[in-house]
Structures are given as structure tokens and as C-alpha cells.
Design a protein around this motif. Structure first.
Motif, short mmCIF file in Angstrom:
data_model
loop_
_atom_site.label_atom_id
_atom_site.label_comp_id
_atom_site.label_asym_id
_atom_site.label_seq_id
_atom_site.Cartn_x
_atom_site.Cartn_y
_atom_site.Cartn_z
N LEU A 618 0.81 -1.21 0.00
CA LEU A 618 0.00 0.00 0.00
C LEU A 618 0.84 1.26 0.00
CD1 LEU A 618 -2.75 -1.16 2.50
CD2 LEU A 618 -2.97 -0.92 0.03
N LEU A 622 0.38 5.13 -6.56
CA LEU A 622 -0.95 4.78 -7.08
C LEU A 622 -1.00 4.95 -8.60
CD1 LEU A 622 -3.32 6.41 -4.44
CD2 LEU A 622 -3.41 4.03 -5.19
N LEU A 626 -4.80 -1.39 -9.61
CA LEU A 626 -5.35 -1.18 -8.27
C LEU A 626 -5.71 -2.47 -7.55
CD1 LEU A 626 -7.66 1.92 -8.92
CD2 LEU A 626 -5.30 1.88 -8.11
N ARG A 629 -3.72 -3.62 -4.61
CA ARG A 629 -4.04 -2.86 -3.40
C ARG A 629 -5.30 -3.41 -2.75
NH1 ARG A 629 -1.24 1.88 -2.95
NH2 ARG A 629 -2.87 2.76 -1.62
N THR A 652 -7.69 4.16 -2.41
CA THR A 652 -7.73 3.40 -3.66
C THR A 652 -9.02 3.68 -4.42
OG1 THR A 652 -6.43 1.68 -2.55
CG2 THR A 652 -7.45 1.10 -4.65
N GLU A 655 -8.83 6.95 -6.24
CA GLU A 655 -8.06 6.83 -7.47
C GLU A 655 -8.88 6.14 -8.56
OE1 GLU A 655 -5.09 6.99 -10.30
OE2 GLU A 655 -5.32 8.09 -8.40
#
Length: 896
Positions: A618, A622, A626, A629, A652, A655
Motif C-alpha cells: 500500500l 498509485l 489497483l 491494493r 484506492t 483513485e
């Protein structure tokens, strides 16, 4: 003028209506004011006073039925009635319409007199008809819009001479909102101002919900909804309040054999209304003259986005013909008001346009799309228009389609978004543009058709290398698909013998293709990571040559990959967490590290080590896929790092929102709901599920995703003690393919928990043991994921098998101690404690509640839920044993 309310009725009005109903006419609903006007007309006519009334409305509004009611009223008071009915076949025959008004002979039942009038002229017909009115006479003229011009002139002459005879005129004509066909509009105006403005124009508007319900009830069918149900408003809206449409559908429903439930009746009504509207539209359009029909075709193609004068030019209609054609279309209710007008009845678009040659139709559609874009029409409307065109080659077309598709996707209409993007792919695009559109199409397909999404991603892989952003997004879409069921009808794209098509990860690959995809996402060429002639994702072992998957050796390796190396691949859809990412490389890679953390968590080896691995994942930027994550977040939650897991998941999800990926956002919301359930927060989990459902309607979800959603919904309902709703949800049948997904294990666990709470231990035992069997096949031993053993132990106690229950409790406690988290131990000890006799129950329960942390709400939630699970295993008083313990721990938490 138009009637807007009830006209005063005479004392004999009720008697008149009673006598008129003896003609076996069906009752009219919602036409009380109009019937009062007809009673007023015929009673005055019976007293020798002339009058005129015009009934107008769009086709299907019930003009002819109301005319027949007026005829019944007239005959009931002894008024002579002469009738005429217009038709398109006789609209050009001189005096054909008024020729029907010749009075009957005195012989009962004889046909109309065959002797024509001596003077075949307007004046001659007027004299003859006035002469026949030697006593009060009503001329009932139906569908005057189909009368020939000579007959229209005769009717006008009669209106000018009404004072010379006891003559009443009741006529119907197509028209609405003051619009009438050109050839009869002067006649309507003359009627309105006849006898110093004494004529009545009665427009028959749509029926409302009460009238629709009365009409429905009169047929003898069971009511599909209660008196105040909003469905009646919906029925009035989809039927447009048209009596013709309503009677057509209700007559069809009465012919259906057998009894239907209310839900079946509502569905059949909606389906029948589609057919009825299509039938009415076809009948109306078939009677149009050439100019209105040509203009209607142009308007249907342009969908109200292009000015009328330009539409007329596109279809080759002379400008002088446009006003009359517009009035004709408005009078028939085929277009609405405004400029440009929008077509109202579009169900028969294909049949209306059938008379236009294919080339002319394609040219018309292309021109209409270009003009709509130039007129700054709404992009969604222009995009809908573009769906019916071929490739235009204009640079503005792909952006318009893509923006419209993005809006549809955000609004939860992925199928429509995919259709728009497929249309964009037919336009000439650069390599970069095509990669963008392919990815967007895969996003739109991801919810409803994962196989189609794989095809589009396969094309993306085979094209020019995309940038890092597209690589990461494509990887997430593949991992988000869960476990698509590979059937002969929908095969997963794979390399053929010549290596012509790129392969994508599938449930049959043991996760190896996913490793290839992740290497591709990091920047490698797809040809380098998945070359033809070698095992997917592999390389060679110790100098071994290429191995075919269909060979015995290949099949053996595939089985090994499934059993040993594909644990996380089999669990890709279990909370949308972790497909197999391949073997760990020496360097740090978030995807590989997340996969290792997931495998170790499923083995239940070391919670502290797994927690550190997840936190390291993590901390990575980013800018990549994804889903690693998401895997790390889930593992953190299993390791009791709930706050860190939810904070990382929120980042997340933010994003994913920036990347405009509803599929990934929905997966994250579903994961957050599961995390909140694990953290004993069912109310927040319920809000997460509602947000997830709002992104796309669940009925279009893939079976894997729908199974995950269903399992989470049941557990939330159990936590909120809404067991009846949970029962209904658990009984709903899932689509084919759901049982093959690993999400089915969570659904089995949810059902087992529900069965225990409902006092059905045998059913709970069957569900819990099947859940355990499936988890064991995958090698998932960690009780932190699903504590099925203690749940099955409670079911065994309910069935009287204490030895087997004790063995399951001991096994789960050993595995929980090996994993080393407080929550895994707490749930096992809490279930064992509340199922044990005192004083052991108090000791175990107190220790379990202390392990759940210092939050009183979490302890109360866990104690209440397990008490409900064990309520049927012993007398009710036993469940209250630890209540003082819970209060003491809560007081201690508040004090500290």
C-alpha cells in the motif's frame, strides 16, 4: 370553444342515460362532461332547437364510441338519426360521404333509398337533406377528416342553414390542441362560431389513473394493484390514457388462459401495451397522405434534432407543403408541439422507413447527424442518432460517442454505453485513439458481458503498445472480471496453433496468464511475455521443451497449477481480491508481494508478517493496477488492521474514481462493505452496498459479482435482525455459473448463519459443511476468512452431536492461534462460550469479548449475533449469562 367541466343536466338527463344504456353500449369512463354536452344537444334538438357539437382528438381517444353514445341519446328521445362514416377509400369520390345520409324508407328494415337526389350539387344536397329533416333530426358524422371536398362543402352549407330546420349536427374529426387537417379546419371553425358561437368543440383528452382503474375493473380481471398504488399512474402513462389502447390490451388479457398473479398481470399489461401502441401507430401512419408521410420519415430519422425546414430539404419536400404536413401530423398526434417537433409514436419506425430506399435512408441519416451536430444539439441525442448511421469519417464523431458513453456508464446503463463505443470503433481511428476506445468498451462490457470485455482487451494487447495508464486500467479490468465461466458458446480468447490471437487469463489457466498480464502491465511486450508454442506465463523448467496443454504432461501441469499454484486464482472473485500473480520475483513488485501476502494469509501462517507485506504494497505509488491494493487491503483486514485497511481502501477508491472506472469502484465498494462487516459495523456496510448497487442494476451483473453481492446483503440483513428479508433473498435463484465461483463459499456461509438464527440447525449444517469442503479444496484454512468450523459446530450441537462439535471447535481454535489475531480467536471462543454450560460459558465469553477490542458497539454486535445463532441450542436464559460481563467491559472501556 371547448368544454372544460360538467354541463348542467336536466332532470330528465338521468332517465335519458338509463334508456340509452339499453342499447348494450359499454360504459364510458372519464367522459362525463362530454356526455352531459350530448344530453344537452339532443334534449334541445327534441324540443326543436338546432345545434352543433364537434368531438375531436387523436386516433384512439374514443371519438366514435362517444358519437355512438350521442346517437343512443337521440334515439332514446325520438330524434331521427342519419349517419355517415368517412374512409380513406372514398375520400376522393364526390359526394360519397353525404350520400350515406339519405334517410331510410318507411319499410322496416329496408335498405337506404337507391334513388339519388335530382341535383348533384352542394345546393341540391343541402336542400334535399333539409327537406328530410321534417322532424327533429341528428346528423351523426364520423371521421369527417376522410370526407371528400364536395361533402365538406355540403356540411358547411347545412351549418349555415341550421336555423331553417330542426337539425342537429354531431361530428367527429381528428385534431388536437387546435390543429386540424387543412381540408376540414375551416369546417371546424365554422361549427365553433355557428349560431352566434353556440357550437361546442369537445377535445377528448387522455384518461387518468382513476379512469384506467375503473376500466380495468369493469373487464372482470383481478386488480394488479391496490387503489392507491402508483402503478395506476404508470399504467395511464404507458397507455397515454388512450381508451382504444386500454380496451385492446384488456381484451387480449381476458383471452389469456388461467389465472395470473398481480405481478404477472402487470408484466402482461406492459408487454401488451407495447404491441397495442405499435398497432395503433401502424394504422395511423397507413392513412397519411404522401407529403405528411414523407415529412414524418424525415422527422423520425432526425429525432427532433434538426430544424423542420432542413428536414424537409433532406427528404425533398417542397417548402409550400411543410405547414400543411405539420398540421396533419399534429392533428393525428404523431408529433408533439415545438420546433423542431419530436415524433410521438415511434414504435413503428422500421415499417415507416421501409418505403425509403436503403441508400437514401443511409444518406438521410448521415446528413441528419451532421446537421444535428452543427445545430449544437445535446451530445447524447446526437450519439443516439449516430447509432443508425454508417462510418462518417468526421473527426468529431468518436469524441461525441465516447462522451455520451461515459455518461451512460456513470448513470448505470453499461449496455447502452457499450453500444455507443462499438459504434465509435467503426470510425477511422489512430492507434492511440483505438486503444482508448477498446479500453472504454471493455469497461462497459465488464459488468454485463465479461467475455466480450476479454475480447476487447485481447485486441488491445495485440495492437500497438499502449501507455502505462492504459496498461494499468486494462489489468484492473481483467482482474475485476472474477471467474468467468468458460463455455463452448463463449470461449476465452486464446492462442490458436499459429499464435494468431493473444490469450488472456482465465479460470482454466491456473493463474499463469495473469502473471503474463502483470508483466505486460509493467511495460513488457505481449509477444515477449506470451509467445506461441510455450506454456502460458511460463518459460522452461530445466531445459524442458515446449509442452502442449492438451498433452498428458500439459494436463498434469494444469492440474498442479490449479491445486498448488492457483489458490488465489480460484479466489479471484471472493471479494474480488486476489488472482494468482505468479511466482515472486527477487525485486519488489506490489502485485507479486500482494499475491504472496494473500497466499500466506489463506494458509493462516503469520498474521504479523502478512500485515507488514500488505502495508508495503500500500505504500507503493498509485500509478499501477489497483487490484493488488485491494488484495492488500483485504489481507490487512484479516490481520485485524481494520483502520489502516479502510483508510487505504478509501484512497484506492478515490483513485478508481479519478480513472472513471465504475467496475473497479463497484468492486471496491463491495470490498468495503465486507470490511465493515468484519469490523462489526453493519450500518456502514449497508450504505456501501447501496452505493455499489447504484452503479449498475444487479440484474445485469455477472454471476460471480452477483453472488458476492447477495452474500454480503444476507449478512447485513442478519446483522440488522431482518431475518424475513434475508430468507427471501437467500431463496432467490442465482443465474447459471454462480455455483462455480469461489464467492459461492461466502454465500454458503451466509446461508448457514441465517439457518442457525432461524432455528434450523440441520439446514445450517449442510450449508456450513459444503462451505468448508469448498474452502478445503482451495487450501484456504484460515478461520479469519470464514469461520465455518465454529458455525458447523453450533449446528452439530443443535442436532445433538456434541463430540463432532467439540472436534470442530478445537480445530478452529488451533488454526486461529496459529494465525494469531484477536478477532479470529474471539469469534471461535464466543461461539464456544455461548454454546457451553456455565460457568465455562462466562469465562470463555468474557475472554472473547475482551479480545474484540475496546469498542462497546463491536462487542455488543458480536455478542448479540452469536446469541441469536445459539438461541435454539439451550434454554433462553442461558443466552443472558454473559450480559453482566458485557456491561462490565463496556463500563471499563468508557472509563479508560
Amino acid at each position: 370553444m371547448s368544454v372544460t367541466g360538467h354541463l348542467p343536466s336536466t332532470p330528465g338527463g338521468r332517465l335519458l342515460r338509463e334508456r340509452a344504456t339499453q342499447d348494450s353500449l359499454a360504459p364510458l369512463y372519464g367522459r362525463d362532461a362530454e356526455q352531459a354536452a350530448l344530453v344537452h344537444l339532443v334534449t334541445r334538438l327534441a324540443a326543436g332547437q338546432a345545434g352543433v357539437t364537434v368531438l375531436h382528438g387523436i386516433p384512439g381517444s374514443g371519438r366514435s364510441r362517444l358519437l355512438r353514445r350521442g346517437i343512443a341519446f337521440a334515439r332514446a328521445v325520438g330524434v331521427q338519426v342519419l349517419t355517415a362514416l368517412g374512409s380513406a377509400s372514398s375520400a376522393h369520390t364526390p359526394y360519397a360521404y353525404v350520400a350515406q345520409l339519405q334517410p331510410r324508407t318507411s319499410t322496416a328494415g329496408a335498405a337506404r333509398a337507391a334513388v339519388p337526389y335530382e341535383e348533384q350539387s352542394v345546393v341540391g344536397w343541402c336542400r334535399g337533406l333539409l327537406a328530410s329533416a321534417h322532424r327533429p333530426t341528428l346528423l351523426a358524422l364520423d371521421d369527417v377528416q376522410w370526407a371528400d371536398p364536395e361533402s365538406v362543402a355540403v356540411i358547411g352549407g347545412l351549418l349555415r342553414r341550421l336555423a331553417s330546420a330542426p337539425l342537429g349536427v354531431l361530428m367527429t374529426v381528428t385534431g388536437t390542441r387546435g390543429e386540424f387537417p387543412d381540408h376540414c379546419a375551416p369546417l371546424v371553425d365554422q361549427a365553433a362560431f355557428c349560431q352566434d358561437g353556440g357550437g361546442l368543440l369537445l377535445e377528448l383528452g387522455p384518461l387518468g389513473a382513476p379512469e384506467v382503474r375503473s376500466l380495468f375493473t369493469a373487464t372482470g380481471l383481478p386488480e394488479p394493484a391496490g387503489p392507491g398504488d402508483p402503478w395506476w399512474e404508470h399504467a395511464a402513462r404507458i397507455s397515454r390514457g388512450s381508451p382504444w389502447l386500454l380496451r385492446w390490451v384488456l381484451d387480449e388479457l381476458r383471452r389469456e388462459p388461467g389465472e395470473m398473479t398481480a405481478a404477472q398481470l402487470r408484466a402482461a399489461f406492459a408487454e401488451g401495451m407495447e404491441t397495442a401502441r405499435s398497432e395503433l401507430a401502424g394504422q395511423t401512419v397507413a392513412r397519411l397522405a404522401q407529403a405528411p408521410l414523407t415529412l414524418l420519415r424525415g422527422l423520425l430519422v432526425c429525432r427532433g434534432l434538426v430544424p423542420v425546414d432542413r428536414v424537409a430539404a433532406l427528404v425533398g419536400l417542397d417548402a409550400s407543403e411543410v405547414p400543411g404536413a405539420l398540421r396533419e401530423l399534429r392533428a393525428h398526434g404523431l408529433i408533439g408541439p415545438g420546433d423542431p417537433p419530436r415524433p410521438a409514436l415511434t414504435e413503428r419506425t422500421a415499417s415507416v422507413l421501409a418505403g425509403v430506399p436503403a441508400e437514401a435512408r443511409a444518406r438521410l441519416r448521415a446528413d441528419a447527424a451532421r446537421w444535428a451536430h452543427r445545430c449544437d444539439a445535446a451530445e447524447e441525442d446526437v450519439a443516439t442518432l449516430l447509432l443508425s448511421t454508417g462510418p462518417l469519417g468526421d473527426p468529431w464523431v468518436p469524441p461525441v460517442l465516447r462522451r455520451a458513453a461515459r455518461l451512460r456508464l456513470v448513470r448505470g446503463r453499461p449496455a447502452e454505453a457499450a453500444e455507443l463505443l462499438e459504434r465509435a470503433l467503426r470510425e477511422p481511428l489512430t492507434g492511440a485513439e483505438r486503444a482508448e476506445v477498446l479500453l472504454e468498451a471493455a469497461e462497459a462490457y465488464a459488468v454485463t458481458a465479461p467475455e466480450a470485455a476479454q475480447v476487447r482487451i485481447g485486441e488491445l494487447l495485440s495492437g500497438a503498445p499502449p501507455g502505462p495508464r492504459l496498461r494499468a486500467a486494462a489489468t484492473d479490468l481483467v482482474l475485476a472480471r472474477g471467474e468467468p465461466v468458460c463455455t463452448p458458446a463463449a470461449p476465452v480468447p486464446s492462442y490458436d496453433g499459429d499464435g494468431a490471437r493473444p490469450a488472456l487469463p482465465s479460470c482454466a489457466d491456473g493463474g499463469d496468464r495473469t502473471a503474463d498480464l502483470l508483466r505486460w502491465a509493467k511495460g513488457a511486450s505481449w509477444d515477449d511475455v506470451a509467445q506461441p508454442g510455450r506454456p502460458a506465463g511460463g518459460g522452461r523448467r530445466g531445459g524442458e521443451g515446449p509442452v502442449r496443454h492438451d498433452s498428458p504432461v500439459g494436463r498434469g501441469r494444469t492440474r498442479q497449477a490449479r491445486s498448488a499454484g492457483g489458490l488465489a486464482a480460484a479466489g479471484a472473485s471472493h471479494g474480488a481480491l486476489a488472482p494468482a500473480f505468479g511466482t515472486a520475483d527477487p525485486g519488489f513488485d506490489p502485485a507479486v508481494l500482494a499475491a504472496d501476502a494473500w497466499r500466506q494469509a489463506m494458509r493462516g501462517d503469520d498474521a504479523a508478517a502478512v500485515r507488514e507485506m500488505s502495508l508495503k504494497v500500500l505504500r507503493a505509488p498509485l500509478d499501477g493496477p489497483l487490484f493488488p491494493r485491494f488484495t492488500a487491503v483485504c489481507v490487512l483486514s484479516l490481520a485485524d488492521a481494520h483502520s489502516a485497511a479502510r483508510d487505504a481502501l478509501d484512497a484506492t477508491l478515490a483513485e478508481a474514481g479519478k480513472r472513471a472506472s465504475p467496475t473497479v469502484v463497484a468492486t471496491g465498494l463491495l470490498l468495503r462493505a465486507r470490511l465493515n462487516l468484519r469490523a462489526c459495523d453493519p450500518e456502514t456496510a449497508a450504505r456501501d452496498l447501496a452505493a455499489c448497487r447504484s452503479l449498475a442494476p444487479p440484474h445485469v451483473w455477472h454471476p460471480t459479482r452477483l453472488t458476492e453481492l447477495r452474500a454480503a446483503q444476507i449478512r447485513v440483513l442478519i446483522a440488522r435482525e431482518r431475518f424475513a428479508e434475508a430468507d427471501l433473498l437467500a431463496a432467490e435463484e442465482l443465474p447459471p455459473g454462480a455455483e462455480e465461483s469461489s464467492a459461492w463459499t461466502e454465500l454458503l456461509y451466509s446461508r448457514a448463519q441465517l439457518m442457525l438464527c432461524r432455528g434450523r440447525p440441520r439446514q445450517a449444517l449442510a450449508e456450513a459443511e459444503e462451505c468448508g469442503r469448498r474452502l478445503s479444496v482451495r487450501g484456504w484454512r484460515n478461520p479469519a476468512l470464514l469461520a465455518w468450523r465454529s458455525l458447523a459446530a453450533l449446528a452439530h450441537l443443535g442436532c445433538g452431536d456434541e463430540d463432532r462439535a467439540a472436534g470442530l471447535f478445537a480445530e478452529e481454535l488451533r488454526l486461529a492461534e496459529r494465525w494469531g489475531t484477536e478477532s479470529a480467536l474471539a469469534w471461535t471462543e464466543l461461539r464456544r462460550g455461548l454454546a457451553s454450560p456455565a460457568p465455562q460459558a462466562t469465562r470463555l465469553t468474557e475472554r472473547a469479548l475482551r479480545r474484540l477490542g475496546r469498542t462497546p458497539a463491536a462487542r455488543r454486535f458480536a455478542q448479540t449475533l452469536v446469541a441469536r445463532e445459539t438461541a435454539g441450542l439451550h434454554p433462553p436464559a442461558r443466552a443472558d449469562v454473559p450480559a453482566s460481563v458485557v456491561r462490565r467491559l463496556s463500563d471499563h472501556a468508557r472509563a479508560t
